[in-house]
Design a protein around this motif. Structure first.
Motif, PDB file in Angstrom:
ATOM      1  N   LYS A  84      42.410  25.571  51.082  1.00  0.00           N
ATOM      2  CA  LYS A  84      42.396  24.252  51.212  1.00  0.00           C
ATOM      3  C   LYS A  84      41.239  23.521  50.344  1.00  0.00           C
ATOM      4  CE  LYS A  84      45.962  23.920  54.082  1.00  0.00           C
ATOM      5  NZ  LYS A  84      47.494  23.224  53.578  1.00  0.00           N
ATOM      6  N   PRO A  85      41.297  22.400  49.434  1.00  0.00           N
ATOM      7  CA  PRO A  85      42.527  21.697  49.351  1.00  0.00           C
ATOM      8  C   PRO A  85      43.528  22.481  48.572  1.00  0.00           C
ATOM      9  CG  PRO A  85      40.550  20.783  48.213  1.00  0.00           C
ATOM     10  CD  PRO A  85      40.227  21.783  49.169  1.00  0.00           C
ATOM     11  N   GLU A  86      43.024  23.478  47.735  1.00  0.00           N
ATOM     12  CA  GLU A  86      43.511  24.184  46.765  1.00  0.00           C
ATOM     13  C   GLU A  86      43.322  25.785  46.898  1.00  0.00           C
ATOM     14  OE1 GLU A  86      43.168  23.282  42.652  1.00  0.00           O
ATOM     15  OE2 GLU A  86      40.789  23.441  42.866  1.00  0.00           O
ATOM     16  N   LEU A  87      44.082  26.769  46.439  1.00  0.00           N
ATOM     17  CA  LEU A  87      43.757  28.107  46.459  1.00  0.00           C
ATOM     18  C   LEU A  87      42.649  28.349  45.575  1.00  0.00           C
ATOM     19  CD1 LEU A  87      44.310  31.110  47.792  1.00  0.00           C
ATOM     20  CD2 LEU A  87      45.683  31.393  45.855  1.00  0.00           C
ATOM     21  N   VAL A  88      41.531  28.997  45.990  1.00  0.00           N
ATOM     22  CA  VAL A  88      40.353  29.446  45.035  1.00  0.00           C
ATOM     23  C   VAL A  88      39.994  30.739  45.693  1.00  0.00           C
ATOM     24  CG1 VAL A  88      39.632  27.167  44.286  1.00  0.00           C
ATOM     25  CG2 VAL A  88      38.497  28.185  46.315  1.00  0.00           C
ATOM     26  N   GLY A  89      39.120  31.483  44.769  1.00  0.00           N
ATOM     27  CA  GLY A  89      38.784  32.687  45.384  1.00  0.00           C
ATOM     28  C   GLY A  89      38.017  33.415  44.167  1.00  0.00           C
ATOM     29  N   GLU A  90      37.023  34.452  45.004  1.00  0.00           N
ATOM     30  CA  GLU A  90      36.207  35.291  44.147  1.00  0.00           C
ATOM     31  C   GLU A  90      36.108  36.571  44.548  1.00  0.00           C
ATOM     32  OE1 GLU A  90      32.395  33.448  43.310  1.00  0.00           O
ATOM     33  OE2 GLU A  90      31.908  33.157  45.581  1.00  0.00           O
ATOM     34  N   GLY A  91      35.787  37.581  43.896  1.00  0.00           N
ATOM     35  CA  GLY A  91      35.597  38.936  44.598  1.00  0.00           C
ATOM     36  C   GLY A  91      35.606  39.935  43.231  1.00  0.00           C
ATOM     37  N   THR A  92      35.925  41.108  43.561  1.00  0.00           N
ATOM     38  CA  THR A  92      35.888  42.257  42.693  1.00  0.00           C
ATOM     39  C   THR A  92      37.325  43.179  43.048  1.00  0.00           C
ATOM     40  OG1 THR A  92      33.601  42.337  42.431  1.00  0.00           O
ATOM     41  CG2 THR A  92      34.599  44.201  41.938  1.00  0.00           C
ATOM     42  N   ALA A  93      37.702  43.550  42.201  1.00  0.00           N
ATOM     43  CA  ALA A  93      38.991  44.638  42.068  1.00  0.00           C
ATOM     44  C   ALA A  93      38.405  45.936  41.377  1.00  0.00           C
ATOM     45  CB  ALA A  93      40.214  43.865  41.323  1.00  0.00           C
ATOM     46  N   VAL A  94      38.907  46.936  42.051  1.00  0.00           N
ATOM     47  CA  VAL A  94      38.833  48.494  41.198  1.00  0.00           C
ATOM     48  C   VAL A  94      40.019  48.707  40.581  1.00  0.00           C
ATOM     49  CG1 VAL A  94      38.147  50.508  41.527  1.00  0.00           C
ATOM     50  CG2 VAL A  94      36.830  48.964  42.828  1.00  0.00           C
ATOM     51  N   ASN A 149      42.570  50.933  38.041  1.00  0.00           N
ATOM     52  CA  ASN A 149      42.880  52.165  37.515  1.00  0.00           C
ATOM     53  C   ASN A 149      43.112  52.029  35.973  1.00  0.00           C
ATOM     54  OD1 ASN A 149      42.964  53.558  40.125  1.00  0.00           O
ATOM     55  ND2 ASN A 149      44.965  52.505  40.382  1.00  0.00           N
ATOM     56  N   MET A 150      42.221  52.637  35.201  1.00  0.00           N
ATOM     57  CA  MET A 150      42.458  52.626  33.742  1.00  0.00           C
ATOM     58  C   MET A 150      42.494  53.977  33.296  1.00  0.00           C
ATOM     59  SD  MET A 150      42.181  49.234  33.219  1.00  0.00           S
ATOM     60  CE  MET A 150      41.542  48.860  31.507  1.00  0.00           C
ATOM     61  N   GLY A 151      43.688  54.576  33.152  1.00  0.00           N
ATOM     62  CA  GLY A 151      43.796  55.937  32.672  1.00  0.00           C
ATOM     63  C   GLY A 151      42.979  56.916  33.584  1.00  0.00           C
ATOM     64  N   ASN A 152      42.182  57.521  33.188  1.00  0.00           N
ATOM     65  CA  ASN A 152      41.620  58.600  34.118  1.00  0.00           C
ATOM     66  C   ASN A 152      40.278  57.957  34.735  1.00  0.00           C
ATOM     67  OD1 ASN A 152      43.494  60.743  33.388  1.00  0.00           O
ATOM     68  ND2 ASN A 152      42.508  61.083  31.501  1.00  0.00           N
ATOM     69  N   LYS A 153      39.909  56.717  34.963  1.00  0.00           N
ATOM     70  CA  LYS A 153      38.854  56.270  35.299  1.00  0.00           C
ATOM     71  C   LYS A 153      39.120  54.974  36.015  1.00  0.00           C
ATOM     72  CE  LYS A 153      36.892  53.505  31.499  1.00  0.00           C
ATOM     73  NZ  LYS A 153      35.605  53.437  30.644  1.00  0.00           N
ATOM     74  N   LYS A 154      38.351  54.723  37.045  1.00  0.00           N
ATOM     75  CA  LYS A 154      38.520  53.225  37.772  1.00  0.00           C
ATOM     76  C   LYS A 154      37.201  52.723  37.180  1.00  0.00           C
ATOM     77  CE  LYS A 154      40.224  55.496  41.896  1.00  0.00           C
ATOM     78  NZ  LYS A 154      41.485  54.878  42.002  1.00  0.00           N
ATOM     79  N   VAL A 155      37.556  51.253  37.112  1.00  0.00           N
ATOM     80  CA  VAL A 155      36.701  50.454  36.458  1.00  0.00           C
ATOM     81  C   VAL A 155      36.676  49.163  37.493  1.00  0.00           C
ATOM     82  CG1 VAL A 155      36.881  51.161  34.167  1.00  0.00           C
ATOM     83  CG2 VAL A 155      38.196  49.091  35.054  1.00  0.00           C
ATOM     84  N   ASP A 156      35.481  48.627  37.403  1.00  0.00           N
ATOM     85  CA  ASP A 156      35.421  47.282  38.478  1.00  0.00           C
ATOM     86  C   ASP A 156      35.767  45.883  37.577  1.00  0.00           C
ATOM     87  OD1 ASP A 156      34.155  48.717  40.600  1.00  0.00           O
ATOM     88  OD2 ASP A 156      32.033  48.321  40.073  1.00  0.00           O
ATOM     89  N   ALA A 157      36.452  45.126  38.397  1.00  0.00           N
ATOM     90  CA  ALA A 157      36.725  43.887  37.607  1.00  0.00           C
ATOM     91  C   ALA A 157      36.329  42.534  38.513  1.00  0.00           C
ATOM     92  CB  ALA A 157      38.219  44.048  37.301  1.00  0.00           C
ATOM     93  N   PRO A 158      34.909  42.190  38.305  1.00  0.00           N
ATOM     94  CA  PRO A 158      34.675  40.978  38.962  1.00  0.00           C
ATOM     95  C   PRO A 158      35.853  39.765  38.718  1.00  0.00           C
ATOM     96  CG  PRO A 158      32.767  42.037  38.084  1.00  0.00           C
ATOM     97  CD  PRO A 158      33.990  42.631  37.627  1.00  0.00           C
ATOM     98  N   PHE A 159      36.261  38.944  39.547  1.00  0.00           N
ATOM     99  CA  PHE A 159      37.090  37.917  39.233  1.00  0.00           C
ATOM    100  C   PHE A 159      36.802  36.567  39.832  1.00  0.00           C
ATOM    101  CE2 PHE A 159      39.356  39.948  42.756  1.00  0.00           C
ATOM    102  CZ  PHE A 159      39.622  38.976  43.423  1.00  0.00           C
ATOM    103  N   VAL A 160      37.196  35.559  39.459  1.00  0.00           N
ATOM    104  CA  VAL A 160      37.223  34.329  39.697  1.00  0.00           C
ATOM    105  C   VAL A 160      38.715  33.777  39.735  1.00  0.00           C
ATOM    106  CG1 VAL A 160      36.421  31.854  39.720  1.00  0.00           C
ATOM    107  CG2 VAL A 160      34.935  33.748  39.465  1.00  0.00           C
TER     108      VAL A 160
END
Length: 264
Positions: free
Chosen positions: A84-94, A96-107
């Motif tokens: 509320k009043p609209e959907l917002v968010g922030e965080g980090t996703a891990v 799977n990129m091929g044979n490795k894991k990478v962090d992806a901070p997002f908004v």
């Protein structure tokens, strides 16, 4: 004769009453699938938790994926979201990129997810399905509230403390396609016609908040969603520096040349 007639009528009535009683007992089971009936107390708690989750104005969430799930590239998502009043968010996703894991901070703001995958700069990923569509988690039509209302064979399975909150543990099953909103899989995809186990933990503080939902959407894979800080307010801003998406080169690249050229 009159007495015999009355006795026969009474006996017939008793037989009918017994038949009705037996029918009423068996109707609580799902005879088409063989799923045991849900306990009334467990169902009541699940419905109260579904209402509470659908009405949440924000929360902290942690999503963990073990194994491989079709349509879901993230192995972990940690985020703070407000509805509320609209959907917002922030965080980090891990991711799977091929044979490795990478962090992806997002908004997530204004209906768009901006993510910085592997420190390459923020790009506009639209609604964010290729990262993780956080808008689905609290959604009443496809997220956690929807799952709670569609659990079959619900039974209370004791109590457990989840991240400092005393909870009631409830087990049951759900149709695999009903979990597609959280896994990113199309509801029409093959292999979603079975029932899968699901367990939820609901707080005992009278607020009926969902602390955890865990399921096994596919063989050898699990999805766990942890919720906390229920009702929190989150303020986010669109990243100041958003890189232009890359584009395919006009002609096939030569050996050693990049397959995508940055623009802007």
């Amino acid at each position: 004769m009159k007495r015999s007639k009355r006795f026969a009528i009474a006996s017939a009535a008793a037989v009918v009453a017994a038949a009705v009683a037996l029918t009423g007992c068996s109707s609580s089971d799902d005879s088409s699938t063989g799923t045991p009936a849900s306990d009334s107390g467990a169902t009541s708690t699940l419905n109260a938790a579904a209402d509470a989750t659908a009405n949440l104005t924000g929360a902290h969430l942690v999503i963990n994926v073990e194994g491989s799930l079709q349509g879901l590239n993230a192995s972990e998502v940690t985020a703070d979201i407000s509805t509320k009043p609209e959907l917002v968010g922030e965080g980090t996703a891990v991711l799977n990129m091929g044979n490795k894991k990478v962090d992806a901070p997002f908004v997530f703001v204004d209906g768009h997810m901006y993510a910085n995958v592997d420190d390459k700069g923020f790009l506009d990923y639209g609604e964010g399905r290729s990262i993780y569509d956080i808008s689905k988690v609290l959604d009443a039509e496809s997220g956690v509230p929807f799952i709670l209302r569609n659990i079959k064979g619900a039974k209370e399975a004791g109590s457990e403390n989840i991240d400092g909150s005393d909870t009631t543990k409830i087990t049951g099953t759900i149709e695999a396609k009903d979990l597609s909103g959280l896994t990113g899989t199309s509801p029409q995809a093959k292999g979603l016609d079975s029932e899968i186990p699901v367990t939820v933990w609901i707080t005992k503080d009278g607020k009926n908040n969902v602390a955890r939902v865990s399921s096994e959407p596919a063989e050898g894979a699990s999805l766990t969603i942890n919720l906390s800080e229920w009702g929190k307010t989150v303020t986010v801003k669109k990243p100041a520096d958003i890189k232009s998406p890359s584009q395919k080169p006009s002609q096939a690249p030569k050996s050693g040349e990049p397959t995508r050229n940055p623009v802007g």
